[in-house]
Structures are given as C-alpha cells and as structure tokens.
Design a protein around this motif. Sequence first.
Motif, PDB file in Angstrom:
ATOM      1  N   SER A 128      76.972   7.876  29.303  1.00  0.00           N
ATOM      2  CA  SER A 128      76.005   8.797  28.699  1.00  0.00           C
ATOM      3  C   SER A 128      76.411  10.248  28.932  1.00  0.00           C
ATOM      4  N   SER A 129      76.836  10.549  30.157  1.00  0.00           N
ATOM      5  CA  SER A 129      77.230  11.921  30.473  1.00  0.00           C
ATOM      6  C   SER A 129      78.456  12.350  29.684  1.00  0.00           C
ATOM      7  N   LEU A 130      79.443  11.448  29.601  1.00  0.00           N
ATOM      8  CA  LEU A 130      80.661  11.786  28.867  1.00  0.00           C
ATOM      9  C   LEU A 130      80.377  11.988  27.379  1.00  0.00           C
ATOM     10  N   VAL A 131      79.583  11.084  26.808  1.00  0.00           N
ATOM     11  CA  VAL A 131      79.265  11.217  25.387  1.00  0.00           C
ATOM     12  C   VAL A 131      78.460  12.489  25.135  1.00  0.00           C
ATOM     13  N   ALA A 132      77.524  12.797  26.044  1.00  0.00           N
ATOM     14  CA  ALA A 132      76.728  14.017  25.889  1.00  0.00           C
ATOM     15  C   ALA A 132      77.622  15.255  25.946  1.00  0.00           C
ATOM     16  N   LYS A 133      78.611  15.222  26.849  1.00  0.00           N
ATOM     17  CA  LYS A 133      79.526  16.368  26.945  1.00  0.00           C
ATOM     18  C   LYS A 133      80.362  16.506  25.673  1.00  0.00           C
ATOM     19  N   VAL A 134      80.820  15.360  25.152  1.00  0.00           N
ATOM     20  CA  VAL A 134      81.589  15.400  23.901  1.00  0.00           C
ATOM     21  C   VAL A 134      80.735  15.927  22.758  1.00  0.00           C
ATOM     22  N   ARG A 135      79.459  15.498  22.714  1.00  0.00           N
ATOM     23  CA  ARG A 135      78.561  15.988  21.671  1.00  0.00           C
ATOM     24  C   ARG A 135      78.384  17.493  21.778  1.00  0.00           C
ATOM     25  N   GLU A 136      78.186  17.986  23.017  1.00  0.00           N
ATOM     26  CA  GLU A 136      78.020  19.431  23.204  1.00  0.00           C
ATOM     27  C   GLU A 136      79.274  20.185  22.764  1.00  0.00           C
ATOM     28  N   GLN A 137      80.443  19.644  23.135  1.00  0.00           N
ATOM     29  CA  GLN A 137      81.682  20.297  22.718  1.00  0.00           C
ATOM     30  C   GLN A 137      81.839  20.287  21.205  1.00  0.00           C
ATOM     31  N   SER A 138      81.474  19.161  20.579  1.00  0.00           N
ATOM     32  CA  SER A 138      81.559  19.072  19.114  1.00  0.00           C
ATOM     33  C   SER A 138      80.603  20.061  18.455  1.00  0.00           C
ATOM     34  N   GLN A 139      79.379  20.142  19.009  1.00  0.00           N
ATOM     35  CA  GLN A 139      78.422  21.092  18.451  1.00  0.00           C
ATOM     36  C   GLN A 139      78.904  22.529  18.633  1.00  0.00           C
ATOM     37  N   GLU A 140      79.501  22.791  19.776  1.00  0.00           N
ATOM     38  CA  GLU A 140      80.031  24.144  20.017  1.00  0.00           C
ATOM     39  C   GLU A 140      81.167  24.449  19.059  1.00  0.00           C
ATOM     40  N   GLN A 141      82.070  23.472  18.878  1.00  0.00           N
ATOM     41  CA  GLN A 141      83.166  23.683  17.938  1.00  0.00           C
ATOM     42  C   GLN A 141      82.643  23.892  16.523  1.00  0.00           C
ATOM     43  N   ALA A 142      81.629  23.098  16.152  1.00  0.00           N
ATOM     44  CA  ALA A 142      81.048  23.265  14.820  1.00  0.00           C
ATOM     45  C   ALA A 142      80.425  24.644  14.676  1.00  0.00           C
ATOM     46  N   ARG A 143      79.743  25.107  15.741  1.00  0.00           N
ATOM     47  CA  ARG A 143      79.135  26.439  15.692  1.00  0.00           C
ATOM     48  C   ARG A 143      80.205  27.523  15.578  1.00  0.00           C
ATOM     49  N   LEU A 144      81.274  27.378  16.369  1.00  0.00           N
ATOM     50  CA  LEU A 144      82.359  28.357  16.292  1.00  0.00           C
ATOM     51  C   LEU A 144      83.035  28.320  14.920  1.00  0.00           C
ATOM     52  N   SER A 145      83.175  27.112  14.363  1.00  0.00           N
ATOM     53  CA  SER A 145      83.779  27.001  13.027  1.00  0.00           C
ATOM     54  C   SER A 145      82.911  27.677  11.978  1.00  0.00           C
ATOM     55  N   ARG A 146      81.579  27.482  12.084  1.00  0.00           N
ATOM     56  CA  ARG A 146      80.680  28.152  11.145  1.00  0.00           C
ATOM     57  C   ARG A 146      80.769  29.662  11.286  1.00  0.00           C
ATOM     58  N   GLN A 147      80.820  30.124  12.545  1.00  0.00           N
ATOM     59  CA  GLN A 147      80.936  31.563  12.755  1.00  0.00           C
ATOM     60  C   GLN A 147      82.245  32.101  12.193  1.00  0.00           C
ATOM     61  N   ALA A 148      83.323  31.345  12.405  1.00  0.00           N
ATOM     62  CA  ALA A 148      84.617  31.780  11.871  1.00  0.00           C
ATOM     63  C   ALA A 148      84.590  31.798  10.344  1.00  0.00           C
ATOM     64  N   GLU A 149      83.959  30.778   9.744  1.00  0.00           N
ATOM     65  CA  GLU A 149      83.869  30.719   8.290  1.00  0.00           C
ATOM     66  C   GLU A 149      83.019  31.866   7.756  1.00  0.00           C
ATOM     67  N   GLN A 150      81.906  32.154   8.441  1.00  0.00           N
ATOM     68  CA  GLN A 150      81.067  33.276   8.029  1.00  0.00           C
ATOM     69  C   GLN A 150      81.820  34.593   8.150  1.00  0.00           C
TER      70      GLN A 150
END
Length: 388
Positions: A128-150
């Motif tokens: 659970s902890s590992l998957v949660a960390k991966v989810r957070e990293q994915s969400q962060e990457q998605a947020r950074l990608s959106r910011q870069a695209e914007q």
Amino acid sequence: MMFSTTVAERQKNWYSGRNLPSRSRDIPVNLFGAATGYIFSLVLVVIATLVCEVIRPYLVPTNMVMVYQLAVVVAAVKLGLRPAIATAFLGVLAFDFFFVPPRFTFSVADKEYLITFFGLFVVGVIISSLVAKVREQSQEQARLSRQAEQARILQARENLERALLNSISHDLRTPLVSITGALSALKGEGERLSDQARRELLETAFDEAERLNRFVGNLLDMTRIEAGAIRLNMEPSDIQELVGCALAAMEKRLGDREVTVELSPGLPLVSLDMVLMNQVLVNLLDNANKYAPAQSPIEIQASVREGWLCLEVTDRGPGVPPDELGRLFDKFYRIPVPERVGGTGLGLSICKGIVEAHGGKIRGENRNGGGLRIEILLPLTQPVSEKP
C-alpha cells in the motif's frame, strides 16, 4: 482592559459564528468520501473471500493469502493508502475466520498461522505504501507536465502575439512612411518639382492613405465580427448589381487585368446586405489580384445550386499549400508565396464572418492547373436572421 460591544455588533458576531462552519459543512462530504473508500475495502475483502471459498477444495489455506494480497493491491491502486491498509487488516480477519482451522472462529490451532497473519498484514501495508508513493509521484509528474505544457502554450501565444504585433506595426508604418515622405517632398521642394512629379507624389500619398484606411477598416470589421456586433440590412438584391459594384470599387487596383464574369441566366434576387456582401466580393477580388500573375484573368461566376446561390471567384495564382487549406480563413493567415505580397491576413477571415452571418458557407480549393477557387453559398429559401 475592558471591551464593549453594541447590540448590533453582538448580533453580527452571533450570526457570523453561525456562518463559520462552512468548513464543518465540508466535513460530512469528506467523511462520506472516506467512508466510501472503506466500504469498497470491505467489498474487495468479501469478493476475495468468495473466490477463496470457490478454490478452497484445491488449495491449502496458506496459498489463499495471495488472493487477499491481490485485493490489497487493487485497493492501493484504486482507493489509496488508508483503504488499502484497511483491506489488509480485514483480509487477515477474514482469512483467519473463514479458512484457518478451526473455521468460523478467530481461534488458531496452529500457531504458525500467526506468522502468516503477520506477513499478510505487513506485506499489505508495504504494498500500500509503495503504490501510494508511486501514485503521488505520478500525480506530481502529471502536474509538472501540465505546468510545462501551459508554459509552452503561453510562450507560443506570446511569440504569436509578438509576431502579429510586429506584422501589424509594419503594415501601419509602411503606408505612413510613404505618405509622410510624399508630403515632405511636396512641402520642401514643391515649387521646384514638375507638375508630373507633384502629381505622382500626390497619387502615392493618396494610394497609401487608401491602403491604410483599408487596413484599419479590416481591423475594425474583424473586431465587430468577433464581438457579434455585426448587423445585417437584409433586402432582395440583384447579383449582377453586386458584381458590378465590386468591380467598380476595384477598377483602379485591377488596372488592365482581365476579369471575366459569367452569370447564369434568370438568377433570382437574393436576400442579403448589399454593403457587406460587396465588401466580401471586393476582398476576394483584391486577394486574387494580389496573388495571380499580372497577365492572368480573374473569373467571377454565379449560379443556382440546390436552393443556394453559388458565387465563385477564381484565379491562376500559386494556390494554397494543400496542408494549409484548413487555415485559409484564419485570422492573420497569409499564403507564404509569393513573398512580395503584403497584407494583413484579415480579408478572408472577414469574408467568412460576413458570409456566415448571412447563414451562408464559404470554402476554398486549389484549381487544376494552378490557382485558387473561393466558393460562396448563400441560401435562397431559408430565412436569414440578423445577429444581435
């Protein structure tokens, strides 16, 4: 230190206090969301238990642990960290109650199962902890990608606005420089110039003033169209008269160029705004005149086609690159060849706005053998309503 408040202030504070729990109103929503996650955790454990009951005759109890581990993984991926831990805990209880001898009790006859329980829960928490960390990293990457695209879109928009501003500034300065130069020459050396030279300077200043007037007029027209402020003065109109007015307005710019007009006999009167549609036809003729070779003709045709009046303006210019035909009526779009041709790139955009305000259609296509055909379709029977 003493404080005093008026009755009105106390009432205001009391009502403000009543309005304070806007955050508390959010609590049931958050609790509902959390409760939903735990309910799904319970559902996953129930499903895992049913699966284990089906396969129980074929497996020893310890092998059923993997089914509950799978439920924990699903919960971690879909529900988050806390519901996944709850799934691991409920899985341990369900495994103990339903499948560890003696069944249907929480008693454990074989103490080795305690290690199994511990391993099931710990591994579940780790997963659970590992998957949660991966989810957070994915969400962060998605947020950074959106910011870069914007940021990329913003930079591209700024570059486009800068290019358009430079283009507009150039189109404004060019006629102004010519007008200023001609008038300065007349003012400084007017008496020493011949009549022919003075006349040429005056014609230059007049032509450039007309060019500047058209440019400013195009900007204003585009602004009106985009603001939805264009109003139509609809009246039955003769297409022959429309073509004649446009050719008269373009006579000086067309010069010696041949213009052929082919109107089908018996064309009906068409409900349109004569002034605005005259501007459309003038813009099309001006566009063809700029891009077509000097000795090539421009053709105007009008006919009736399945309830529409079809008006065409064709030339023998370079046409439009096939992959850019879709941008032909975009604002500030200019055909990249020939490079000598100037303009604001607004003429065809204005045509599109006016034609569509009439309930009509406009499109462009390359001709066989070279050249561009612009086709306008205006409704003959369909009523046209004015735009507000």
